[in-house]
Design a protein around this motif. Structure first.
Motif, PDB file in Angstrom:
ATOM      1  N   VAL A 169       1.183   4.365  -7.338  1.00 52.54           N
ATOM      2  CA  VAL A 169       1.622   5.693  -6.929  1.00 52.54           C
ATOM      3  C   VAL A 169       3.031   5.955  -7.450  1.00 52.54           C
ATOM      4  O   VAL A 169       3.878   5.065  -7.417  1.00 52.54           O
ATOM      5  CB  VAL A 169       1.601   5.809  -5.380  1.00 52.54           C
ATOM      6  CG1 VAL A 169       2.107   7.148  -4.908  1.00 52.54           C
ATOM      7  CG2 VAL A 169       0.211   5.539  -4.838  1.00 52.54           C
ATOM      8  N   GLY A 180       6.591   8.112  -7.024  1.00 53.61           N
ATOM      9  CA  GLY A 180       7.324   8.732  -5.933  1.00 53.61           C
ATOM     10  C   GLY A 180       8.772   8.983  -6.311  1.00 53.61           C
ATOM     11  O   GLY A 180       9.308   8.364  -7.235  1.00 53.61           O
ATOM     12  N   PHE A 237       5.780  11.109  -2.234  1.00 49.94           N
ATOM     13  CA  PHE A 237       4.777  10.891  -3.265  1.00 49.94           C
ATOM     14  C   PHE A 237       4.792  12.037  -4.273  1.00 49.94           C
ATOM     15  O   PHE A 237       5.004  13.200  -3.908  1.00 49.94           O
ATOM     16  CB  PHE A 237       3.375  10.802  -2.664  1.00 49.94           C
ATOM     17  CG  PHE A 237       3.158   9.604  -1.785  1.00 49.94           C
ATOM     18  CD1 PHE A 237       3.634   8.344  -2.126  1.00 49.94           C
ATOM     19  CD2 PHE A 237       2.449   9.723  -0.597  1.00 49.94           C
ATOM     20  CE1 PHE A 237       3.416   7.242  -1.314  1.00 49.94           C
ATOM     21  CE2 PHE A 237       2.233   8.625   0.216  1.00 49.94           C
ATOM     22  CZ  PHE A 237       2.717   7.389  -0.140  1.00 49.94           C
ATOM     23  N   LEU A 239      -0.238  12.830  -6.312  1.00 48.73           N
ATOM     24  CA  LEU A 239      -1.300  11.925  -5.870  1.00 48.73           C
ATOM     25  C   LEU A 239      -2.643  12.391  -6.412  1.00 48.73           C
ATOM     26  O   LEU A 239      -2.947  13.582  -6.401  1.00 48.73           O
ATOM     27  CB  LEU A 239      -1.383  11.888  -4.339  1.00 48.73           C
ATOM     28  CG  LEU A 239      -0.356  11.074  -3.583  1.00 48.73           C
ATOM     29  CD1 LEU A 239      -0.639  11.142  -2.085  1.00 48.73           C
ATOM     30  CD2 LEU A 239      -0.306   9.641  -4.029  1.00 48.73           C
TER      31      LEU A 239
END
Length: 164
Positions: A128, A130, A147, A150
Protein backbone atom coordinates in the motif's frame (compact mmCIF):
# COMPACT_ATOMS: atom_id res chain seq x y z
CA UNK A 1 -12.94 11.79 44.95
CA UNK A 2 -10.17 12.69 42.49
CA UNK A 3 -11.90 15.82 41.13
CA UNK A 4 -8.55 17.60 40.69
CA UNK A 5 -7.32 14.97 38.25
CA UNK A 6 -10.27 14.32 35.91
CA UNK A 7 -9.67 11.42 33.52
CA UNK A 8 -10.82 11.24 29.91
CA UNK A 9 -12.42 8.48 27.83
CA UNK A 10 -12.92 8.65 24.06
CA UNK A 11 -16.05 7.24 22.38
CA UNK A 12 -17.89 7.38 19.07
CA UNK A 13 -21.06 9.45 19.36
CA UNK A 14 -24.19 7.27 19.23
CA UNK A 15 -27.49 6.88 21.05
CA UNK A 16 -25.93 4.13 23.20
CA UNK A 17 -22.32 4.62 24.27
CA UNK A 18 -20.49 2.01 26.33
CA UNK A 19 -17.11 2.43 28.02
CA UNK A 20 -15.36 1.71 31.31
CA UNK A 21 -14.85 4.22 34.09
CA UNK A 22 -11.24 5.37 33.82
CA UNK A 23 -10.98 5.30 37.66
CA UNK A 24 -12.70 2.11 38.84
CA UNK A 25 -13.18 0.23 35.51
CA UNK A 26 -16.88 -0.38 36.09
CA UNK A 27 -18.69 -0.86 32.74
CA UNK A 28 -20.85 2.18 31.93
CA UNK A 29 -23.61 2.73 29.39
CA UNK A 30 -25.08 6.09 28.42
CA UNK A 31 -28.31 6.23 26.44
CA UNK A 32 -29.81 9.29 24.78
CA UNK A 33 -32.46 10.00 22.15
CA UNK A 34 -29.91 11.56 19.79
CA UNK A 35 -26.12 11.22 19.58
CA UNK A 36 -24.32 14.04 21.42
CA UNK A 37 -22.65 16.68 19.26
CA UNK A 38 -20.06 17.83 21.81
CA UNK A 39 -17.80 16.39 24.50
CA UNK A 40 -19.44 16.13 27.92
CA UNK A 41 -18.69 15.08 31.48
CA UNK A 42 -20.21 12.19 33.37
CA UNK A 43 -20.11 11.14 37.03
CA UNK A 44 -19.49 7.46 37.63
CA UNK A 45 -22.36 6.05 39.71
CA UNK A 46 -19.99 3.67 41.52
CA UNK A 47 -16.90 5.71 42.45
CA UNK A 48 -18.48 9.20 42.05
CA UNK A 49 -15.52 10.53 40.03
CA UNK A 50 -16.07 12.89 37.11
CA UNK A 51 -15.05 11.57 33.69
CA UNK A 52 -14.65 13.73 30.59
CA UNK A 53 -16.21 11.93 27.62
CA UNK A 54 -14.56 13.06 24.37
CA UNK A 55 -16.30 12.24 21.13
CA UNK A 56 -14.22 10.59 18.45
CA UNK A 57 -14.94 12.67 15.36
CA UNK A 58 -12.99 10.57 12.89
CA UNK A 59 -14.78 9.70 9.68
CA UNK A 60 -13.93 5.99 9.99
CA UNK A 61 -13.66 3.51 12.83
CA UNK A 62 -10.04 3.04 13.95
CA UNK A 63 -8.98 -0.36 15.30
CA UNK A 64 -6.09 -0.75 17.75
CA UNK A 65 -3.70 -3.48 16.56
CA UNK A 66 -0.19 -4.80 17.01
CA UNK A 67 0.85 -5.89 13.51
CA UNK A 68 4.37 -5.90 12.03
CA UNK A 69 4.83 -3.49 9.11
CA UNK A 70 7.65 -3.00 6.63
CA UNK A 71 7.95 0.38 4.94
CA UNK A 72 10.22 2.32 2.62
CA UNK A 73 10.58 5.91 1.47
CA UNK A 74 11.46 4.43 -1.92
CA UNK A 75 9.09 2.82 -4.41
CA UNK A 76 9.98 -0.84 -3.87
CA UNK A 77 8.21 -4.07 -4.82
CA UNK A 78 9.51 -6.38 -2.13
CA UNK A 79 9.58 -6.06 1.69
CA UNK A 80 12.97 -7.79 1.76
CA UNK A 81 14.53 -4.92 -0.24
CA UNK A 82 17.56 -3.67 1.74
CA UNK A 83 16.08 -0.12 1.80
CA UNK A 84 12.99 -1.33 3.69
CA UNK A 85 12.57 -0.50 7.39
CA UNK A 86 10.56 -2.33 10.07
CA UNK A 87 7.95 -1.08 12.50
CA UNK A 88 4.79 -1.99 14.39
CA UNK A 89 1.34 -0.88 13.22
CA UNK A 90 -0.63 0.33 16.25
CA UNK A 91 -3.95 1.22 14.61
CA UNK A 92 -5.71 1.10 11.24
CA UNK A 93 -8.86 2.53 9.66
CA UNK A 94 -10.38 2.61 6.16
CA UNK A 95 -8.30 5.63 5.22
CA UNK A 96 -4.97 5.14 7.00
CA UNK A 97 -2.86 3.70 9.77
CA UNK A 98 -0.44 4.65 12.51
CA UNK A 99 2.81 2.84 13.20
CA UNK A 100 5.86 3.02 15.43
CA UNK A 101 9.14 2.71 13.50
CA UNK A 102 11.97 0.49 14.79
CA UNK A 103 14.53 2.97 13.44
CA UNK A 104 15.43 6.62 13.76
CA UNK A 105 14.76 7.19 10.04
CA UNK A 106 11.23 8.57 10.24
CA UNK A 107 10.90 11.00 7.33
CA UNK A 108 8.72 14.11 7.41
CA UNK A 109 5.09 15.11 6.91
CA UNK A 110 4.23 14.87 3.21
CA UNK A 111 6.65 12.01 2.45
CA UNK A 112 5.22 9.08 0.46
CA UNK A 113 5.79 5.56 1.78
CA UNK A 114 5.47 2.08 0.34
CA UNK A 115 4.12 -0.15 3.13
CA UNK A 116 3.85 -3.93 3.43
CA UNK A 117 1.64 -5.66 5.99
CA UNK A 118 -0.72 -8.61 6.42
CA UNK A 119 -4.12 -8.58 8.10
CA UNK A 120 -5.83 -11.57 9.72
CA UNK A 121 -7.51 -13.90 9.03
CA UNK A 122 -6.01 -14.57 5.56
CA UNK A 123 -2.69 -12.83 6.23
CA UNK A 124 -2.20 -12.04 2.54
CA UNK A 125 0.62 -9.52 2.08
CA UNK A 126 -0.69 -6.08 1.10
CA UNK A 127 1.46 -3.46 -0.62
CA UNK A 128 0.00 0.00 0.00
CA UNK A 129 1.16 3.54 -0.75
CA UNK A 130 0.59 6.24 1.85
CA UNK A 131 1.41 9.83 2.70
CA UNK A 132 2.72 10.83 6.14
CA UNK A 133 0.18 13.24 7.67
CA UNK A 134 1.47 13.45 11.26
CA UNK A 135 4.53 12.53 13.27
CA UNK A 136 4.09 12.43 17.03
CA UNK A 137 7.38 12.48 18.92
CA UNK A 138 5.98 12.59 22.48
CA UNK A 139 7.58 9.59 24.15
CA UNK A 140 7.85 6.98 21.39
CA UNK A 141 7.63 8.09 17.75
CA UNK A 142 4.29 7.46 16.04
CA UNK A 143 3.77 8.06 12.32
CA UNK A 144 0.24 8.58 10.96
CA UNK A 145 -0.22 7.73 7.29
CA UNK A 146 -3.14 8.40 4.93
CA UNK A 147 -3.62 5.66 2.28
CA UNK A 148 -3.18 6.72 -1.35
CA UNK A 149 -5.01 5.12 -4.29
CA UNK A 150 -6.16 1.90 -2.63
CA UNK A 151 -7.17 -0.80 -5.08
CA UNK A 152 -10.60 -2.41 -4.66
CA UNK A 153 -9.20 -5.68 -3.27
CA UNK A 154 -7.05 -3.75 -0.73
CA UNK A 155 -10.14 -1.81 0.33
CA UNK A 156 -12.08 -5.07 0.73
CA UNK A 157 -9.37 -6.75 2.81
CA UNK A 158 -9.01 -3.73 5.11
CA UNK A 159 -12.81 -3.33 5.35
CA UNK A 160 -13.27 -7.01 6.21
CA UNK A 161 -10.56 -6.80 8.88
CA UNK A 162 -12.27 -3.77 10.45
CA UNK A 163 -15.67 -5.47 10.76
CA UNK A 164 -16.70 -5.79 14.42
Amino acid sequence: MGQDNIKIVKVYASIIMTFKCSYCSVPLKIKSETPPKNNFSFICPKCKNRIIVKLNKRQFYRKDVSIPITYSFFSIDNPSDRRAKKGMMIDISRDGLCFMPNTFTIGKVGDILTMFFSLPPKNKLLTVKGKIVRINKNGSVKISVHFLDLKEYQNQIIGFFLLP
